[in-house]
Structures are given as C-alpha cells and as structure tokens.
Motif scaffolding. Structure first.
Motif, PDB file in Angstrom:
ATOM      1  N   LEU A 147       0.828  -1.208   0.000  1.00 21.08           N
ATOM      2  CA  LEU A 147       0.000   0.000   0.000  1.00 21.08           C
ATOM      3  C   LEU A 147       0.863   1.258   0.000  1.00 21.08           C
ATOM      4  N   GLN A 148       1.939   1.232   0.760  1.00 16.82           N
ATOM      5  CA  GLN A 148       2.830   2.390   0.798  1.00 16.82           C
ATOM      6  C   GLN A 148       3.477   2.612  -0.563  1.00 16.82           C
ATOM      7  N   ALA A 149       3.869   1.539  -1.234  1.00 22.62           N
ATOM      8  CA  ALA A 149       4.475   1.662  -2.562  1.00 22.62           C
ATOM      9  C   ALA A 149       3.480   2.267  -3.555  1.00 22.62           C
ATOM     10  N   VAL A 150       2.231   1.830  -3.503  1.00 28.33           N
ATOM     11  CA  VAL A 150       1.205   2.381  -4.395  1.00 28.33           C
ATOM     12  C   VAL A 150       0.980   3.859  -4.087  1.00 28.33           C
ATOM     13  N   GLN A 151       0.950   4.217  -2.797  1.00 27.38           N
ATOM     14  CA  GLN A 151       0.772   5.622  -2.418  1.00 27.38           C
ATOM     15  C   GLN A 151       1.912   6.474  -2.962  1.00 27.38           C
ATOM     16  N   GLN A 152       3.139   5.989  -2.860  1.00 26.68           N
ATOM     17  CA  GLN A 152       4.288   6.739  -3.372  1.00 26.68           C
ATOM     18  C   GLN A 152       4.214   6.881  -4.886  1.00 26.68           C
ATOM     19  N   LEU A 153       3.841   5.816  -5.576  1.00 29.79           N
ATOM     20  CA  LEU A 153       3.710   5.868  -7.026  1.00 29.79           C
ATOM     21  C   LEU A 153       2.653   6.897  -7.428  1.00 29.79           C
ATOM     22  N   MET A 154       1.535   6.905  -6.725  1.00 27.18           N
ATOM     23  CA  MET A 154       0.469   7.847  -7.052  1.00 27.18           C
ATOM     24  C   MET A 154       0.897   9.287  -6.785  1.00 27.18           C
ATOM     25  N   ALA A 155       1.698   9.498  -5.753  1.00 31.78           N
ATOM     26  CA  ALA A 155       2.162  10.849  -5.424  1.00 31.78           C
ATOM     27  C   ALA A 155       3.170  11.366  -6.448  1.00 31.78           C
ATOM     28  N   ARG A 156       3.860  10.462  -7.132  1.00 34.63           N
ATOM     29  CA  ARG A 156       4.934  10.856  -8.053  1.00 34.63           C
ATOM     30  C   ARG A 156       4.548  10.783  -9.517  1.00 34.63           C
ATOM     31  N   THR A 157       3.293  10.494  -9.796  1.00 37.60           N
ATOM     32  CA  THR A 157       2.853  10.401 -11.194  1.00 37.60           C
ATOM     33  C   THR A 157       1.625  11.272 -11.422  1.00 37.60           C
ATOM     34  N   GLU A 158       1.399  11.595 -12.678  1.00 36.04           N
ATOM     35  CA  GLU A 158       0.246  12.410 -13.057  1.00 36.04           C
ATOM     36  C   GLU A 158      -0.881  11.489 -13.533  1.00 36.04           C
ATOM     37  N   ASP A 159      -2.080  11.704 -13.029  1.00 39.42           N
ATOM     38  CA  ASP A 159      -3.232  10.909 -13.443  1.00 39.42           C
ATOM     39  C   ASP A 159      -3.809  11.521 -14.715  1.00 39.42           C
ATOM     40  N   VAL A 160      -3.678  10.799 -15.826  1.00 40.84           N
ATOM     41  CA  VAL A 160      -4.215  11.284 -17.103  1.00 40.84           C
ATOM     42  C   VAL A 160      -5.526  10.584 -17.459  1.00 40.84           C
ATOM     43  N   GLY A 161      -5.992   9.726 -16.555  1.00 39.45           N
ATOM     44  CA  GLY A 161      -7.301   9.090 -16.718  1.00 39.45           C
ATOM     45  C   GLY A 161      -7.429   8.263 -17.981  1.00 39.45           C
ATOM     46  N   GLU A 162      -8.537   8.467 -18.674  1.00 35.37           N
ATOM     47  CA  GLU A 162      -8.846   7.693 -19.887  1.00 35.37           C
ATOM     48  C   GLU A 162      -7.911   8.031 -21.049  1.00 35.37           C
ATOM     49  N   ARG A 163      -7.175   9.132 -20.933  1.00 36.68           N
ATOM     50  CA  ARG A 163      -6.257   9.540 -22.010  1.00 36.68           C
ATOM     51  C   ARG A 163      -4.921   8.804 -21.934  1.00 36.68           C
ATOM     52  N   PHE A 164      -4.800   7.822 -21.052  1.00 32.45           N
ATOM     53  CA  PHE A 164      -3.517   7.155 -20.839  1.00 32.45           C
ATOM     54  C   PHE A 164      -2.868   6.637 -22.124  1.00 32.45           C
ATOM     55  N   PRO A 165      -3.558   5.856 -22.956  1.00 32.35           N
ATOM     56  CA  PRO A 165      -2.892   5.337 -24.162  1.00 32.35           C
ATOM     57  C   PRO A 165      -2.353   6.459 -25.064  1.00 32.35           C
TER      58      PRO A 165
END
Length: 142
Positions: free
Chosen positions: A75-93
């Motif tokens: 869970l901590q690893a996922v939290q760190q990944l989410m804090a360090r990346t930008e959420d582009v949602g459905e536009r990911f591809p």
C-alpha cells in the motif's frame, strides 16, 4: 465501538470499526465494506480474541506479522507511485504514445487503459504495467 478482524475473498486481512455486529452485517450486506488492499466487497468476519497489551512481552527478534507487513508495504508503494505520477485518466494510451514519440514532456503518468490498448502499447515498444489501485487510495477516506 467494535473492532472486527476481517478478510476479503483474496485473503487480505484487515480491521474494521463498527458500532455493533449488526452495523457490520448491515454494511457488508449492502456492499459498503471493502478491502483496503483490493477493494473486494466479499468480506468475512474472522474470530477475534480480546485485545491484550503484550508488546512488552515480545522477544527481541521474534517474527512479525509478515502478511500484514507485506500488505502495508505494498500500500505504501502504491501511495508513493500515485504521489509521483500524473493521473491522465482515460487519455492514458494517447498520452503514453505522445511521451514515447517525443510529442509531450517525459514524465511519469498513470491512468486507465483496456487490455487491448495496453497490449498495443507494448507492441509499439511502450512499457506499461497494470497496477490495481485499492478504492481507499483513489479518493478521500471517511
């Protein structure tokens, strides 16, 4: 307040705090109790014993609760990944392609893609990893 030991269908163990056993049953029946690790709502109540403060009795070097420690680390690893990346949602591809081909700034992104989109990205040489994010990390926890 009642603290219950719970387990999802994927064998993740966690605690839940409820006003009563009936409150837990009511919430679980309505699908309101979810696993913090995977979001599964098939939750079972585990037998529990009264809480005893035995922290001073633990021997030095004694094994810890490894499954709980591994779950917390994940869970901590996922939290760190989410804090360090930008959420582009459905536009990911599309955004992953833009970055790969130099049309957009190189940066860490996350979002949603179908299995077919992810496979197409891999075939183009774009590395992608599917990472299930627990519902508890997607928004504010109440």
């Amino acid at each position: 307040m009642k603290v219950l030991n719970l387990r999802c269908a994927h064998e993740h163990r966690f605690e839940g705090w409820f006003a009563s056993d009936e409150d837990f049953e009511s919430q679980a029946t309505r699908g309101l109790v979810g696993c913090p690790a995977c979001g599964d709502t098939a939750i079972a109540k585990l037998p529990s014993a009264p809480r005893l403060n035995v922290s001073g009795l633990k021997e030095e070097g004694a094994p810890t609760d490894r499954p709980a420690a591994a779950q917390a680390a994940a869970l901590q690893a996922v939290q760190q990944l989410m804090a360090r990346t930008e959420d582009v949602g459905e536009r990911f591809p599309e955004e992953a392609r833009r970055i790969h081909y130099g049309e957009a700034e190189a940066r860490g992104i996350r979002g949603r893609a179908t299995a077919e989109d992810a496979q197409a990205l891999r075939e183009e040489g774009i590395e992608v990893v599917a990472l299930p994010v627990p519902a508890a990390l997607k928004g504010p926890v109440q």
